[in-house]
Design a protein around this motif. Structure first.
Motif, PDB file in Angstrom:
ATOM      1  N   GLY A 219     -12.694 -14.170 -12.862  1.00 11.68           N
ATOM      2  CA  GLY A 219     -11.490 -14.412 -12.558  1.00 11.68           C
ATOM      3  C   GLY A 219     -11.604 -12.589 -12.938  1.00 11.68           C
ATOM      4  N   GLU A 220     -11.662 -11.874 -13.126  1.00 13.39           N
ATOM      5  CA  GLU A 220     -11.996 -10.179 -12.711  1.00 13.39           C
ATOM      6  C   GLU A 220     -11.508  -9.718 -11.879  1.00 13.39           C
ATOM      7  OE1 GLU A 220     -12.997  -8.370 -17.143  1.00 13.39           O
ATOM      8  OE2 GLU A 220     -14.173  -8.469 -15.589  1.00 13.39           O
ATOM      9  N   ALA A 221     -12.087 -10.438 -11.360  1.00 16.01           N
ATOM     10  CA  ALA A 221     -12.494  -9.906  -9.473  1.00 16.01           C
ATOM     11  C   ALA A 221     -11.514 -10.967  -8.668  1.00 16.01           C
ATOM     12  CB  ALA A 221     -13.833 -10.295  -8.626  1.00 16.01           C
ATOM     13  N   LEU A 222     -11.279 -11.487  -8.747  1.00 19.54           N
ATOM     14  CA  LEU A 222     -10.271 -12.405  -8.294  1.00 19.54           C
ATOM     15  C   LEU A 222      -8.778 -11.364  -8.491  1.00 19.54           C
ATOM     16  CD1 LEU A 222     -11.280 -16.214  -7.816  1.00 19.54           C
ATOM     17  CD2 LEU A 222     -10.813 -14.631  -6.113  1.00 19.54           C
ATOM     18  N   LEU A 223      -8.579 -11.061  -9.727  1.00 24.15           N
ATOM     19  CA  LEU A 223      -7.495  -9.965 -10.486  1.00 24.15           C
ATOM     20  C   LEU A 223      -6.908  -9.182  -9.774  1.00 24.15           C
ATOM     21  CD1 LEU A 223      -7.268 -11.561 -13.763  1.00 24.15           C
ATOM     22  CD2 LEU A 223      -5.851 -12.398 -11.732  1.00 24.15           C
ATOM     23  N   GLU A 224      -7.793  -8.669  -8.747  1.00 22.21           N
ATOM     24  CA  GLU A 224      -7.669  -6.745  -8.378  1.00 22.21           C
ATOM     25  C   GLU A 224      -6.285  -7.245  -7.814  1.00 22.21           C
ATOM     26  OE1 GLU A 224      -8.136  -3.492  -6.223  1.00 22.21           O
ATOM     27  OE2 GLU A 224     -10.052  -4.457  -7.478  1.00 22.21           O
ATOM     28  N   PRO A 225      -5.789  -5.851  -8.021  1.00 22.29           N
ATOM     29  CA  PRO A 225      -4.164  -5.849  -7.591  1.00 22.29           C
ATOM     30  C   PRO A 225      -3.865  -6.299  -6.217  1.00 22.29           C
ATOM     31  CG  PRO A 225      -4.636  -4.564  -9.693  1.00 22.29           C
ATOM     32  CD  PRO A 225      -6.114  -4.848  -8.866  1.00 22.29           C
ATOM     33  N   THR A 226      -2.755  -5.909  -5.592  1.00 20.93           N
ATOM     34  CA  THR A 226      -1.925  -6.428  -4.612  1.00 20.93           C
ATOM     35  C   THR A 226      -1.900  -4.633  -3.585  1.00 20.93           C
ATOM     36  OG1 THR A 226      -1.159  -7.965  -5.009  1.00 20.93           O
ATOM     37  CG2 THR A 226      -0.096  -6.728  -2.636  1.00 20.93           C
ATOM     38  N   ARG A 227      -2.213  -3.880  -2.770  1.00 18.52           N
ATOM     39  CA  ARG A 227      -2.677  -2.807  -2.606  1.00 18.52           C
ATOM     40  C   ARG A 227      -0.846  -2.359  -2.145  1.00 18.52           C
ATOM     41  NH1 ARG A 227      -6.823  -0.594   1.141  1.00 18.52           N
ATOM     42  NH2 ARG A 227      -7.819  -0.336  -0.915  1.00 18.52           N
ATOM     43  N   LEU A 228      -0.595  -1.551  -2.181  1.00 19.41           N
ATOM     44  CA  LEU A 228       0.719  -0.939  -2.670  1.00 19.41           C
ATOM     45  C   LEU A 228       0.836   0.086  -1.212  1.00 19.41           C
ATOM     46  CD1 LEU A 228       2.044  -0.585  -6.327  1.00 19.41           C
ATOM     47  CD2 LEU A 228       2.396  -2.469  -5.181  1.00 19.41           C
ATOM     48  N   TYR A 229       2.002   0.088  -0.534  1.00 21.15           N
ATOM     49  CA  TYR A 229       1.864   0.586   1.058  1.00 21.15           C
ATOM     50  C   TYR A 229       3.513   1.008   0.986  1.00 21.15           C
ATOM     51  CZ  TYR A 229      -2.085  -3.169   2.190  1.00 21.15           C
ATOM     52  OH  TYR A 229      -2.837  -3.404   2.526  1.00 21.15           O
ATOM     53  N   THR A 230       4.261   1.152   0.330  1.00 19.27           N
ATOM     54  CA  THR A 230       5.509   1.169   0.446  1.00 19.27           C
ATOM     55  C   THR A 230       5.137   3.356   0.525  1.00 19.27           C
ATOM     56  OG1 THR A 230       6.616  -0.551  -0.370  1.00 19.27           O
ATOM     57  CG2 THR A 230       7.422   2.131  -0.963  1.00 19.27           C
ATOM     58  N   THR A 231       5.242   4.250  -0.181  1.00 24.71           N
ATOM     59  CA  THR A 231       5.182   5.783   0.301  1.00 24.71           C
ATOM     60  C   THR A 231       3.938   5.657   0.897  1.00 24.71           C
ATOM     61  OG1 THR A 231       4.595   5.767  -2.747  1.00 24.71           O
ATOM     62  CG2 THR A 231       4.520   7.547  -1.482  1.00 24.71           C
ATOM     63  N   PRO A 232       2.809   5.649   1.168  1.00 24.89           N
ATOM     64  CA  PRO A 232       2.472   6.720   2.617  1.00 24.89           C
ATOM     65  C   PRO A 232       2.899   5.945   3.659  1.00 24.89           C
ATOM     66  CG  PRO A 232       0.895   5.159   0.832  1.00 24.89           C
ATOM     67  CD  PRO A 232       1.872   4.862   0.198  1.00 24.89           C
ATOM     68  N   LEU A 233       3.987   4.699   3.818  1.00 26.18           N
ATOM     69  CA  LEU A 233       3.873   3.989   5.527  1.00 26.18           C
ATOM     70  C   LEU A 233       5.496   5.084   5.163  1.00 26.18           C
ATOM     71  CD1 LEU A 233       3.741   0.495   5.463  1.00 26.18           C
ATOM     72  CD2 LEU A 233       2.629   2.051   6.952  1.00 26.18           C
ATOM     73  N   LEU A 234       6.533   5.018   4.076  1.00 30.81           N
ATOM     74  CA  LEU A 234       7.671   5.728   3.701  1.00 30.81           C
ATOM     75  C   LEU A 234       7.273   7.431   4.453  1.00 30.81           C
ATOM     76  CD1 LEU A 234       9.917   4.587   1.363  1.00 30.81           C
ATOM     77  CD2 LEU A 234      10.041   4.455   3.425  1.00 30.81           C
ATOM     78  N   GLY A 235       5.939   7.363   4.169  1.00 24.87           N
ATOM     79  CA  GLY A 235       5.464   9.127   4.491  1.00 24.87           C
ATOM     80  C   GLY A 235       5.300   9.036   5.865  1.00 24.87           C
ATOM     81  N   LEU A 236       4.585   7.917   6.765  1.00 22.09           N
ATOM     82  CA  LEU A 236       4.623   8.425   7.962  1.00 22.09           C
ATOM     83  C   LEU A 236       6.112   7.942   8.909  1.00 22.09           C
ATOM     84  CD1 LEU A 236       2.688   7.578   9.789  1.00 22.09           C
ATOM     85  CD2 LEU A 236       2.485   5.218   9.529  1.00 22.09           C
ATOM     86  N   LEU A 237       6.570   7.049   8.041  1.00 22.99           N
ATOM     87  CA  LEU A 237       7.897   7.233   9.471  1.00 22.99           C
ATOM     88  C   LEU A 237       8.370   8.540   9.352  1.00 22.99           C
ATOM     89  CD1 LEU A 237       8.924   3.456   7.472  1.00 22.99           C
ATOM     90  CD2 LEU A 237       8.203   4.008   9.946  1.00 22.99           C
ATOM     91  N   ALA A 238       8.145   9.456   7.706  1.00 23.20           N
ATOM     92  CA  ALA A 238       8.998  10.539   8.578  1.00 23.20           C
ATOM     93  C   ALA A 238       8.259  11.702   9.176  1.00 23.20           C
ATOM     94  CB  ALA A 238       9.664  11.258   6.988  1.00 23.20           C
ATOM     95  N   ASP A 239       7.154  11.799   8.550  1.00 27.72           N
ATOM     96  CA  ASP A 239       6.398  12.884   9.238  1.00 27.72           C
ATOM     97  C   ASP A 239       5.913  12.029  10.750  1.00 27.72           C
ATOM     98  OD1 ASP A 239       5.984  14.030   7.231  1.00 27.72           O
ATOM     99  OD2 ASP A 239       4.085  13.473   6.488  1.00 27.72           O
ATOM    100  N   HIS A 240       6.272  10.752  11.257  1.00 31.53           N
ATOM    101  CA  HIS A 240       6.285  10.810  12.425  1.00 31.53           C
ATOM    102  C   HIS A 240       7.495   9.592  12.626  1.00 31.53           C
ATOM    103  CE1 HIS A 240       1.627  12.312  11.935  1.00 31.53           C
ATOM    104  NE2 HIS A 240       1.212  11.741  11.580  1.00 31.53           N
ATOM    105  N   PRO A 241       8.660  10.192  13.495  1.00 27.81           N
ATOM    106  CA  PRO A 241       9.451   9.334  14.001  1.00 27.81           C
ATOM    107  C   PRO A 241       9.312   8.954  15.198  1.00 27.81           C
ATOM    108  CG  PRO A 241      10.333  11.780  13.875  1.00 27.81           C
ATOM    109  CD  PRO A 241       8.779  12.011  13.354  1.00 27.81           C
TER     110      PRO A 241
END
Length: 365
Positions: A219-241
């Motif tokens: 159960g603990e293995a299956l509850l591995e949380p969903t990765r959050l992508y928002t902050t790195p992706l917003l940084g990518l969009l800002a730095d590489h328009p």
């Protein structure tokens, strides 16, 4: 004096205690744009900054965590489900290039257990803080007789903003664009009905320990949380328009269908399975089910949580930037607009008449 509502199974005092326990976690997500604090009938968010946009667009998304909550309930661990909710909701907003602004949540339960509700909301708050999203409101509803005493479900909605000229999507995708896969942390929050069916069929309990699932319980293995992508992706969009043309969040529907949604009609991509090795959890579950792992591609993400379709000349820079932000990524295919037979391809999904995608070859490992 007797309390008829309490006699009917609704404990308003427990609800009030739950709010007190979660208040500090929720308040920690607030910024100067949030007005009124915790506890109002409606959350207030100052959007005066939108006056500086040429053409501001609001982006919104709503979702839940699905039957993954059944595993949290089974092992009485509730502090990660909130991050799953944020991932399912907020990461859909960044896909169009929008910055998330605020989120609200809804928890329906058979009985309010204050510490349990506080654990769930604390997880939501942590996810909101990690993605720069203010948690401006929510609701905990007690439904005795409809849900069991220890049953609950969670849902949420979020709003973001983007300049119209910065919106990402299929119309920007060009012939020769490179498809970049971004690694997932595991199952995320999709396909758990299949997971639960496989384990039930094999007689495996969530409290069991299996070497294939690591040192903790299944159960603990299956509850591995969903990765959050928002902050790195917003940084990518800002730095590489201009480098990123479209993005896809790999959720329900699997790999090919979700990528096809963000490609233009008439385009096609062959995703090379040899470019990555599915995470062990996927192989273990497929083996338990006695099915080839390829048969699960329409259900599980198999190690890819996001796709970015990028300008060919920027592909290496995108991979490097994501790596610097802690996100493993790699090219898996190239967009083509040339005419060809599309038997065996998935074309569009979820009502979107998009491009065509199929997976080819054998997985690494």
């Amino acid at each position: 004096m007797p309390n008829p509502y309490a006699e009917a199974g609704v404990d308003t005092a427990a609800g009030d205690l739950a709010v007190e326990l979660m208040k500090s976690a929720v308040s920690a997500t607030h910024n100067a744009s949030v007005l009124g604090g915790v506890g109002g009938f409606a959350g207030l968010y100052d959007v005066s900054f939108l006056k500086d946009f040429s053409r501001p667009l609001l982006a919104t998304s709503t979702d839940g965590v699905g039957t993954k909550v059944a595993i949290a309930q089974a092992i009485d661990k509730h502090d990660t489900i909130g991050q799953d909710l944020v991932g399912m909701v907020v990461d859909d907003i960044v896909v169009v290039g929008a910055k998330p602004l605020f989120m609200t949540d809804y928890i329906a339960c058979g009985r309010v257990v204050p510490n349990r509700i506080a654990d769930i909301v604390a997880g939501i708050a942590r996810g909101c803080a990690d993605t720069g999203t203010a948690l401006v409101g929510g609701e905990t509803a007690e439904h005795p007789g409809l849900l069991g005493p220890d049953d609950y479900d969670v849902a949420g909605a979020a709003v973001g903003a983007v300049e119209a000229s910065d919106v990402l999507g299929a119309p920007l995708v060009l012939d020769g664009d490179v498809v970049i896969a971004i690694a997932s942390s595991g199952l995320h929050s999709n396909g758990y009905s299949l997971v639960r069916h496989i384990l039930s069929t094999r007689g495996v309990s969530y409290t069991d320990t299996l070497p294939e699932f690591g040192s903790g319980t299944v159960g603990e293995a299956l509850l591995e949380p969903t990765r959050l992508y928002t902050t790195p992706l917003l940084g990518l969009l800002a730095d590489h328009p201009g480098a990123v043309h479209s993005m896809s969040h790999v959720t329900g529907g699997g790999i090919a269908a979700n990528l096809a949604r963000v490609l233009p009609v008439g385009s096609w991509v062959e995703v090379d399975r040899a470019t990555w090795e599915p995470l062990p959890v996927f192989r273990v579950l497929a083996d338990m089910a006695g099915t080839p792992i390829e048969d699960t591609e329409g259900t599980w993400n198999l190690g890819i949580g996001m796709f970015a379709v990028v300008d060919a000349g920027a592909a290496s820079a995108v991979v490097d930037a994501l790596g610097a932000a802690g996100m493993a990524s790699w090219p898996v295919g190239v967009v083509s607009m040339s005419a060809r037979e599309l038997d065996g391809f998935e074309q569009g999904a979820k009502g979107v008449d998009g491009g065509a995608v199929r997976l080819t070859g054998a997985y690494a490992g």
